[in-house]
Design a protein around this motif. Structure first.
Motif, short mmCIF file in Angstrom:
data_model
loop_
_atom_site.label_atom_id
_atom_site.label_comp_id
_atom_site.label_asym_id
_atom_site.label_seq_id
_atom_site.Cartn_x
_atom_site.Cartn_y
_atom_site.Cartn_z
N ALA A 58 0.85 -1.19 0.00
CA ALA A 58 0.00 0.00 0.00
C ALA A 58 0.88 1.24 0.00
CB ALA A 58 -0.89 -0.01 1.23
N PRO A 59 0.49 2.26 -0.76
CA PRO A 59 1.35 3.44 -0.81
C PRO A 59 1.45 4.13 0.55
CG PRO A 59 -0.70 3.78 -2.04
CD PRO A 59 -0.68 2.35 -1.62
N VAL A 60 2.60 4.69 0.80
CA VAL A 60 2.85 5.42 2.05
C VAL A 60 2.53 6.89 1.80
CG1 VAL A 60 4.67 6.10 3.65
CG2 VAL A 60 4.64 3.78 2.69
N TYR A 61 1.89 7.53 2.76
CA TYR A 61 1.54 8.93 2.60
C TYR A 61 2.53 9.82 3.35
CZ TYR A 61 -2.75 7.42 0.43
OH TYR A 61 -3.65 6.87 -0.42
N LEU A 62 2.94 10.87 2.66
CA LEU A 62 3.90 11.80 3.24
C LEU A 62 3.43 13.22 3.02
CD1 LEU A 62 7.13 10.32 1.62
CD2 LEU A 62 6.48 10.09 4.01
N ALA A 63 3.98 14.13 3.75
CA ALA A 63 3.71 15.54 3.48
C ALA A 63 5.01 16.18 3.02
CB ALA A 63 3.22 16.23 4.75
N ALA A 64 4.88 17.26 2.26
CA ALA A 64 6.09 17.97 1.82
C ALA A 64 6.91 18.34 3.05
CB ALA A 64 5.69 19.21 1.04
N GLY A 65 8.23 18.17 2.99
CA GLY A 65 9.09 18.51 4.11
C GLY A 65 9.39 17.33 5.01
N ASP A 66 8.63 16.21 4.84
CA ASP A 66 8.90 15.02 5.63
C ASP A 66 10.21 14.37 5.19
OD1 ASP A 66 6.58 15.38 6.92
OD2 ASP A 66 5.56 13.60 6.16
N THR A 67 10.62 13.37 5.97
CA THR A 67 11.80 12.60 5.58
C THR A 67 11.34 11.29 4.96
OG1 THR A 67 13.15 13.55 7.31
CG2 THR A 67 13.85 11.40 6.45
N LEU A 68 11.93 10.98 3.83
CA LEU A 68 11.66 9.70 3.18
C LEU A 68 12.83 8.79 3.51
CD1 LEU A 68 9.98 8.02 1.08
CD2 LEU A 68 11.47 8.99 -0.66
N ALA A 69 12.52 7.64 4.16
CA ALA A 69 13.59 6.71 4.50
C ALA A 69 13.33 5.40 3.78
CB ALA A 69 13.61 6.48 6.01
N ILE A 70 14.33 4.91 3.07
CA ILE A 70 14.12 3.65 2.38
C ILE A 70 15.20 2.65 2.79
CG2 ILE A 70 12.94 4.73 0.45
CD1 ILE A 70 15.32 4.75 -1.15
N ASP A 71 14.72 1.40 2.92
CA ASP A 71 15.63 0.31 3.30
C ASP A 71 15.66 -0.72 2.20
OD1 ASP A 71 16.36 0.71 6.27
OD2 ASP A 71 14.20 1.16 6.15
N LEU A 72 16.83 -1.20 1.89
CA LEU A 72 16.98 -2.30 0.95
C LEU A 72 17.82 -3.38 1.61
CD1 LEU A 72 17.72 0.57 -0.74
CD2 LEU A 72 17.69 -1.04 -2.65
N ASP A 73 17.29 -4.59 1.68
CA ASP A 73 18.09 -5.73 2.14
C ASP A 73 18.38 -6.60 0.92
OD1 ASP A 73 17.61 -4.61 4.52
OD2 ASP A 73 16.31 -6.19 5.30
N VAL A 74 19.63 -6.65 0.52
CA VAL A 74 20.00 -7.40 -0.68
C VAL A 74 20.63 -8.72 -0.26
CG1 VAL A 74 21.35 -7.37 -2.82
CG2 VAL A 74 20.42 -5.23 -1.89
N ARG A 75 20.08 -9.80 -0.81
CA ARG A 75 20.64 -11.11 -0.51
C ARG A 75 21.73 -11.42 -1.53
NH1 ARG A 75 18.73 -14.79 2.56
NH2 ARG A 75 16.65 -13.89 2.60
#
Lengths: 403, 260
Positions: free
Chosen positions: A282-299
């Protein structure tokens, strides 16, 4: 119904009976006649509530098979709803399959008379408008020829001319008329603009979000026979596009699977991805000025240190920004589970409101080959009317006075 | 749609049904007059000249040609109404899938046209018979017309009933032709009730068509019978058929599209 309401559906459910076997049809006949029991059925629309207000056009969007056509048929009375009620206070005309009711053996003039009666013209109304209709259709002497001798463009022109003369309170149409030659298309679009300018109301079924946004104030997103979202045209279309984008990407093989970890046989695969800590689709909702944090776990199957990459794209596919751990020279270490974990933070997000996706990629240590791709949507909400993709830093300054 | 718009639509449907009958033929509606006369000539040739049929009825033998005419034309209107009326809904499936219209009009139109065409035919043939010197009673025209219209009401009721049924069970349309052929021989068209063996007379008694055919024939051939009881029966049966047909059709027609 309030005076501003042109059409309304309340709790409309539509079920089509299952009549695969002959016996079912006979039984359905008796059941419907006596009212004892109901035929087994497939639900194609469920609990639809909608309201169309005079002068406030509505866009109807959704994938093929979502129930859009069925909804239109229930609204126009071609189909009776299984439950719920439909009310329309005014005349309705549809620009769908123009001229579909025409009889090929009869002349254009005869068909016009029949079609006018079907559209509910009052006696004498067609005669009064005939010259206007013929001028608009512009098919000349062919009007007294059988329809079977017409080109498809001529049939459509005749059909459109009749609707134009009718000036219905509610006009139902799909993709604005990709028919006829360019001159006629321009004429149609001019007419529709004029119709809307004169207080007309449009129910537009379209796959073009541009058209929907341009012509409608509200939109309804239909999915699997239910209303997935409704309201302001921008919110609904942006959400729809985001979902659409993810689906298209999935089908095009850009992200071969939605759930991580299934590509375990490949040397480098995405074991998990998260957007602001959420690992769902499901899409994540953000507001302008928020922090976008993304995690990638690569096997990493062989234990070699992979390169991770991410990109941010607008829902329509326009790239916004992308980079890799190789460009940023971020070292990767593979832990005991064979996972290399990456985390990227994008503080003080400058994206303008809209639907976006993050694309996650797992690459080989050289950063040359993409082994795995996943995509997750996120939506930036906001009430700014600024245009574009990102909000660039800027300031308005008082010009130095020239006095 | 308003009643006014419905009326206009019915008019257009009738016009279309009528012109479809004669579409592409050179003389067009002239056939409406010619066909009955040609048919009359064929019957006269076959029954009078070749088969030499005499009808024993009462003291004076009935003249066979007026007898046949008075039965055959109303029968044709009845049979054609059912055939066309039942076919009307499937034939207009493409239209029904796109436009909301009172579906009953699709059945009403062909019934009106069939009764109009064969009514005109009956009048034309009646005039021809009178000129030919056959006993065709002009004073019976009014009662015959009323009986014919009652038959029209009865037929419309049956047509609506069968048309609705046929949407669900297509076999109705398939079997209709055979059923009409059987009914033809169980109705007083070629022969009267008195001409069939005793055992079969019950079929004539139960067949509601007998009421109308006997009535029309009695009026036109000026047989000395009191028509009033027959008229009452004809009106009652027509009203019953019409109410039943309309009720079934209106109840089922919202579901037609689901079963088309």
């Amino acid at each position: 119904m309030s005076s501003g309401t042109l059409a309304r559906m309340r709790g409309v459910t539509k079920r089509f009976p299952k009549v695969a076997r002959r016996r079912d049809r006979g039984r359905a006949f008796l059941q419907l006649l006596t009212g004892w029991g109901a035929p087994t059925a497939t639900t194609v629309l469920e609990g639809i509530d909608l309201e169309i207000r005079r002068g406030e056009s509505l866009g109807l969007i959704g994938e093929n098979g979502a129930g859009k056509s069925t909804l239109l048929k229930v609204l126009t009375g071609v189909l009776a709803p299984s439950e719920g009620e439909v009310r329309i206070d005014g005349s309705v005309a549809a620009l769908l399959e123009l001229g579909a009711g025409f009889h090929p053996e009869f002349s254009g003039r005869d068909n016009l008379r029949m079609a006018a009666a079907l559209m509910g013209f009052a006696p004498g109304e067609l005669e009064a408008r005939e010259a206007e209709i013929l001028a608009f259709a512009d098919i000349g002497r062919y009007i007294d020829e059988p329809i079977k001798h017409y080109s498809s463009g001529m049939v459509v022109r005749l059909g459109f001319a009749l609707v134009a003369a009718r000036r219905p309170d509610l006009l139902i149409t799909d993709e604005i008329l990709a028919v006829g030659d360019e001159a006629f298309q321009r004429k149609c679009i001019r007419w529709i603009e004029d119709y809307l300018g004169g207080g007309g109301t449009l129910l537009l079924v379209s796959h073009s979000m541009y058209q929907v946004q341009k012509l409608c104030r509200h939109a309804i997103w239909l999915e699997h026979g239910r209303i997935r979202a409704s309201g302001d045209v921008y919110d609904v279309t942006q959400d729809y596009l985001a979902a659409q984008e993810r689906r298209i990407a999935r089908e095009a093989g850009m992200s071969p699977q939605e759930s991580p970890g299934t590509l375990a046989g490949v040397e480098f695969s995405l074991a998990a991805v998260r957007v602001n800590g959420h690992d769902g689709e499901a899409p994540v909702y953000l507001a302008a000025g928020d922090t976008l944090a993304i995690d990638l776990d690569v096997r990493s199957r062989e234990g070699r240190a992979p390169v991770a990459a991410f990109g941010i794209v607008r829902a329509d596919g326009t790239p916004v920004f992308g980079t890799t751990s190789e460009i940023a020279q971020v070292p990767a270490t593979v832990d005991a589970d064979g996972l290399a974990r990456f985390r990227v933070e994008l503080p003080n997000l400058v994206l303008l409101p809209g639907a976006y996706s993050v694309r996650f990629h797992a690459l080989d240590p050289e950063g040359l080959r993409v082994f795995d791709t996943l995509e997750r949507g996120f939506v930036v909400r906001g009430h700014t009317r600024e245009l574009g993709v990102v909000r660039l830093a800027h300031r308005w300054v008082q010009p130095a006075g020239r006095g | 749609m308003t009643a006014q718009a419905n009326h206009l639509l019915l008019r257009r449907l009738v016009e279309r049904e009528f012109s479809q009958r004669y579409l592409g033929s050179l003389s067009g509606p002239a056939w409406a007059l010619l066909q009955p006369l040609l048919l009359l000539a064929v019957y006269a040739l076959v029954f009078v000249q070749i088969l030499r049929v005499r009808l024993p009825a009462g003291d004076t033998p009935l003249d066979v040609v007026p007898f046949l005419v008075a039965g055959l034309w109303p029968w044709a209107a009845f049979a054609e109404s059912l055939n066309r009326g039942v076919a009307a809904v499937p034939e207009n499936a493409a239209l029904l899938a796109k436009v909301a219209l009172p579906r009953s009009l699709l059945v009403v139109a062909p019934v009106i046209v069939a009764f109009a065409v064969h009514g005109v035919g009956l009048v034309v043939v009646g005039i021809a018979l009178a000129l030919w010197g056959r006993p065709f009673d002009a004073s019976g025209l009014l009662p015959a017309t009323v009986a014919y219209l009652l038959l029209g009401g009865f037929t419309l009721g049956i047509a609506l009933l069968l048309a609705a049924w046929n949407v669900f069970v297509r076999d109705v349309g398939q079997i209709l032709g055979q059923a009409l052929t059987l009914l033809f021989f169980l109705s007083p068209v070629f022969f009267t009730r008195e001409m069939v063996p005793e055992a079969f007379r019950v079929a004539f008694d139960l067949n509601p068509l007998s009421i109308y055919l006997d009535l029309i024939r009695a009026a036109l051939l000026a047989t000395d019978v009191d028509l009033l009881p027959a008229f009452a029966k004809a009106a009652a049966v027509a009203a019953f058929a019409l109410v039943l047909g309309l009720a079934v059709f209106q109840r089922l027609s919202p579901h037609f599209e689901d079963f088309a």
